[in-house]
Design a protein around this motif. Structure first.
Motif, PDB file in Angstrom:
ATOM      1  N   ARG A 123       0.829  -1.208   0.000  1.00 36.76           N
ATOM      2  CA  ARG A 123       0.000   0.000   0.000  1.00 36.76           C
ATOM      3  C   ARG A 123       0.868   1.263   0.000  1.00 36.76           C
ATOM      4  O   ARG A 123       1.968   1.274   0.544  1.00 36.76           O
ATOM      5  CB  ARG A 123      -0.925  -0.014   1.216  1.00 36.76           C
ATOM      6  N   SER A 124       0.302   2.292  -0.556  1.00 36.59           N
ATOM      7  CA  SER A 124       1.029   3.548  -0.625  1.00 36.59           C
ATOM      8  C   SER A 124       1.223   4.151   0.765  1.00 36.59           C
ATOM      9  O   SER A 124       0.265   4.248   1.537  1.00 36.59           O
ATOM     10  CB  SER A 124       0.272   4.553  -1.499  1.00 36.59           C
TER      11      SER A 124
ATOM     12  N   ILE B 138       3.678   7.507  -9.381  1.00 37.04           N
ATOM     13  CA  ILE B 138       4.514   6.307  -9.251  1.00 37.04           C
ATOM     14  C   ILE B 138       5.535   6.352 -10.379  1.00 37.04           C
ATOM     15  O   ILE B 138       5.178   6.305 -11.563  1.00 37.04           O
ATOM     16  CB  ILE B 138       3.670   5.026  -9.342  1.00 37.04           C
TER      17      ILE B 138
ATOM     18  N   VAL C 131      -0.942   7.534  -6.997  1.00 36.19           N
ATOM     19  CA  VAL C 131      -1.665   7.158  -5.779  1.00 36.19           C
ATOM     20  C   VAL C 131      -2.336   8.404  -5.227  1.00 36.19           C
ATOM     21  O   VAL C 131      -1.811   9.516  -5.344  1.00 36.19           O
ATOM     22  CB  VAL C 131      -0.743   6.523  -4.723  1.00 36.19           C
TER      23      VAL C 131
ATOM     24  N   VAL D 157      -0.861  -0.780  -4.421  1.00 31.52           N
ATOM     25  CA  VAL D 157       0.074  -0.578  -5.533  1.00 31.52           C
ATOM     26  C   VAL D 157       0.577  -1.914  -6.076  1.00 31.52           C
ATOM     27  O   VAL D 157       0.932  -2.019  -7.249  1.00 31.52           O
ATOM     28  CB  VAL D 157       1.259   0.298  -5.081  1.00 31.52           C
TER      29      VAL D 157
ATOM     30  N   TYR E 280       8.268   7.153  -5.517  1.00 28.51           N
ATOM     31  CA  TYR E 280       7.157   8.101  -5.599  1.00 28.51           C
ATOM     32  C   TYR E 280       7.690   9.514  -5.830  1.00 28.51           C
ATOM     33  O   TYR E 280       8.685   9.927  -5.218  1.00 28.51           O
ATOM     34  CB  TYR E 280       6.356   8.109  -4.291  1.00 28.51           C
TER      35      TYR E 280
END
Length: 758
Positions: A35-36, A43, A99, A106, A128
């Motif tokens: 997960r972000s 991304i 995101v 992700v 990111y």
């Protein structure tokens, strides 16, 4: 499931939850989601190499591996406004290039063990490029757009009602009061975190999903759309549900990804969610801010109401996340009062927070809280007694059915009697003595009344169906199967519906099995939400039973050589004036030889009911600390005909506890970067037993004319009344200091202390 087993096995630890099923499926591969950790970013790269090289890992997938998955559909269509200019931002199953909230998926890792999957997930490296986040109701003027084609992140800005007439009424009003109510985001936090098992059959092309849910149709329809398959290709199986509260109504990306990945690798896949994942990714509730104005004439009559309803939808629109902010508050914008003119504006925005969805009440407590706050402020401004002002303006029972200015129609109710009884039970007239006693101890004391009405029922389909089957079992005993599309999440439908069948067919509840369909039988209908189960599914069951009674009575009459019009079924025996004729089992045995199993489809048209209530909260505040204690609570509710007083009372009590929790402590707090600050029970204050006084609950029903049972909804009412009554009680105790400090929920001790000493 048998009625007698519904609660016994759960409290004895014999439930069959998804996690229990996973333990019984040793062949299942385990999934962990990556997960972000940031709220808003592009991304720029994903490196899965180290994770994929781990010995237990079967596969690591990203968005590139699922190019055919569609986004989750979302709708906000409402008869008052049509689509209302709604700009949906559909949620992808997995983030591809950007995101938009902390917790967004992700990647996913599949391994032979849960520990192996979770360890490998930590090795997935993602780059990111962070972007400025948008947080809260009041974004900066230069806030970045989160989605293409949605300037200013404005999902909806629509108004409806009586514009010209409202302006005229306000211009001529003797008194105008204003109020604001903020309902911060909350987390549903069912006892059972989300978990799931998914399989795919390459021969039939059918997916099977085991996961906690509130009904098959919503899960099936949405998942079929995301997977791009026919609805019949998705079977959603029945499991015990450890709490729902609206957050288990629609499917989530995890469900779709598990099913797609199961097809891709040809294995059974299992996911056991952690509590922190629930905080970060379960659809959150509320996130709404309401402001309103109420106009009164010289006699204290309410003449117009004007409401602005603002909603923070989060990063994406969930299937009904935007709809609930229209469908549920608009019909009850005038509350239980005779207000002839109304206008409403609904403004919904996207932010970099967890997407929102239904949470117990879903807009009903929000509008009730605003209306009741306006009424209390009107009483304070005009000098009217709070109950007298309500008495003057409540819709009388003789006016039912009552048409509101925004086109809804209340079915039945006696709001005056509800309020009078609540005042009597709560000893409202003796409050001043209790206040003085608290004052002698250095405490502040307040009492708040809330008279409310709310919409219940409805649904996305025109009709609900059930299937009733009667037969003789292998043990030569009567068996009755009742198949429904709704699902139990603790509200007791097996008990209620088994008794309903027994009452209609003159058998025992233990003869009846309630079967939860998986979407493959062809039944039409919707799930268990919006307090619709008893009124709509229950009506369909009653009609199926009536069809069965009619046919079986005819067979009994033929067997006995008597006329059927003088025969009735009671306690499993067909009787006539002169005595017993034959048993239901004998009739079935005869009929089975002629036609086999007896099967009946019961149908109920979609309809809405309007449960109501009068709740009184009484609180005490320690001014030295700001600590609030709820010392008394009274609820008098009208949910129409009560099918099970014990279960109905439990629903009211549970709702009240949730309402007190929301009023006094619960809040999903985000910082300016979009990080969730309350992502565990260390920081998110759930209601505790010591927060709840003895609850006085009483029912005073007026049967609904809209279904054969006369029932209305009951699931939301406790929370709807609790928020408004508690809000008013706290403001009453603080005597103007709360308004001066613009005090809003949750009423934490720190905020209350500052209001007292500010």
């Amino acid at each position: 499931m048998k009625a007698k087993d519904e609660f016994n096995r759960l409290v004895q630890g014999n439930g069959n939850y998804t996690d229990d099923l996973i333990a019984s499926r040793p062949e299942a591969m385990h999934v962990s989601f990556v997960r972000s950790p940031v709220a808003h970013a592009r991304i720029t790269g994903i490196d899965t190499g180290d994770a994929a090289d781990q010995p237990e890992v079967i596969a690591v997938f990203t968005a590139d591996d699922f190019p055919d998955l569609n986004s989750f559909p979302a709708s906000a269509f409402h008869p008052l406004v049509g689509n209302g200019g709604f700009k949906p931002a559909p949620r992808p199953a997995i983030a591809a290039d950007r995101v938009r909230f902390v917790g967004e998926i992700v990647a996913l890792v599949i391994a032979r063990t849960r520990a192996g999957a979770e360890a490998a997930a930590e090795m997935v490296m993602i780059d990111y490029d962070e972007l400025p986040p948008v947080i809260g109701w009041d974004p900066a003027a230069d806030a970045v757009d989160l989605h293409d084609g949605i300037p200013g992140n404005l999902a909806m800005d629509v108004g409806f009602g009586h514009e010209a007439e409202l302006t005229d009424r306000f211009s001529q009003a003797a008194c105008i009061v204003e109020a604001a109510v903020e309902l911060p985001r909350v987390v549903a936090n069912p006892m059972e975190p989300r978990s799931a098992i998914a399989t795919h059959d390459p021969v039939t092309g059918r997916y099977h999903l085991w996961a906690p849910h509130q009904g098959v149709p919503e899960m099936q329809t949405v998942l079929a759309a995301v997977l791009g398959v026919a609805e019949k290709s998705v079977a959603v199986e029945s499991v015990d549900v450890g709490g729902a509260f609206g957050a288990r109504g629609a499917p989530y990306p995890e469900h779709a990804l598990l099913m797609a990945a199961a097809e891709r690798i040809g294995d059974t896949l299992a996911w056991q969610g952690q509590r922190v994942e629930g905080f970060m990714s379960d659809a959150q509730g509320r996130g709404n801010r309401l402001t309103g104005k109420l106009a009164l004439d010289d006699n204290g009559r309410f003449v117009a109401i004007d409401v602005i309803y603002e909603a923070d939808l989060g990063a994406y629109a969930t299937p009904v996340g935007a709809l609930i902010n229209l469908k549920n508050p608009a019909p009850c914008i005038t509350g239980a009062y005779q207000i002839p003119v109304a206008r409403m504006r609904v403004v919904q925005r996207y932010t970099n927070a967890v997407p929102t969805g239904p949470y117990r009440g879903a807009g009903r407590p929000d509008i009730a809280c605003l209306v009741e706050r306006l009424v209390d402020k009107a009483a304070m401004t005009t000098g009217f007694d709070r109950l007298t002002l309500r008495e003057v303006n409540l819709v009388p029972a003789s006016a039912m059915p009552w048409k509101t200015p925004l086109a809804s129609e209340y079915d039945s109710g006696d709001y005056h009697d509800l309020m009078r009884r609540a005042a009597e039970l709560s000893q409202w007239d003796e409050f001043e003595h209790r206040r003085q006693a608290s004052q002698r101890e250095g405490k502040l004391r307040g009492i708040g009344m809330a008279v409310f009405v709310e919409i219940a029922g409805g649904g996305p389909v025109p009709q609900d169906q059930v299937k009733l089957a009667l037969y003789i079992g292998d043990d030569s005993k009567l068996r009755i199967d009742c198949r429904i599309l709704g699902h139990s999440s603790g509200q007791g439908p097996t008990t209620v519906f088994s008794q309903l069948v027994a009452d209609h067919l003159g058998c025992r509840p233990q003869d009846v099995s309630i079967l939860y369909d998986n979407g493959q039988s062809g039944l039409a209908g919707a799930g268990a939400f919006a307090s619709r189960s008893a009124s709509i599914i229950g009506t369909a069951i009653a009609r199926a039973c009536e069809a069965a009674r009619t046919e079986l009575t005819g067979i009994a009459a033929d067997v006995a050589g008597l006329a059927s019009n003088g025969m009735h079924l009671e306690d499993g025996v067909f009787r006539v004036a002169g005595g017993n004729v034959c048993s239901l089992e004998d009739v079935l045995a005869t009929g089975v030889q002629q036609k086999g199993k007896f099967a009946y489809i019961g149908t109920a048209d979609r309809h809405e009911t309007y449960p109501s209530g009068a709740h009184v909260a009484e609180i005490e505040i320690d001014p030295a600390t700001g600590e609030i204690e709820v010392v008394r609570y009274t609820a008098v509710d009208d949910c129409g005909t009560v099918l099970s007083e014990q279960l109905a009372e439990a629903q009211i009590q549970g709702g009240i506890v949730q309402g007190l929790g929301e009023a006094l402590g619960e809040m999903a707090a985000f910082d300016d970067s979009g990080q969730l600050l309350s992502a565990s029970f260390m920081d998110y204050r759930m209601p505790r037993a010591l927060d709840v006084p003895n609850l006085t609950v009483e029912f005073q029903g007026s049967p609904s004319p809209r279904n054969v049972l006369g029932v209305k909804g009951v699931g939301e009412a406790g929370l709807t009344g609790a928020l408004a009554a508690t809000f008013n009680a706290i403001h009453h105790a603080l005597r103007g200091k709360a308004d001066k400090a613009a005090l809003q929920m949750p009423f934490t001790s720190n905020k209350v202390w500052q209001a007292i000493n500010g």
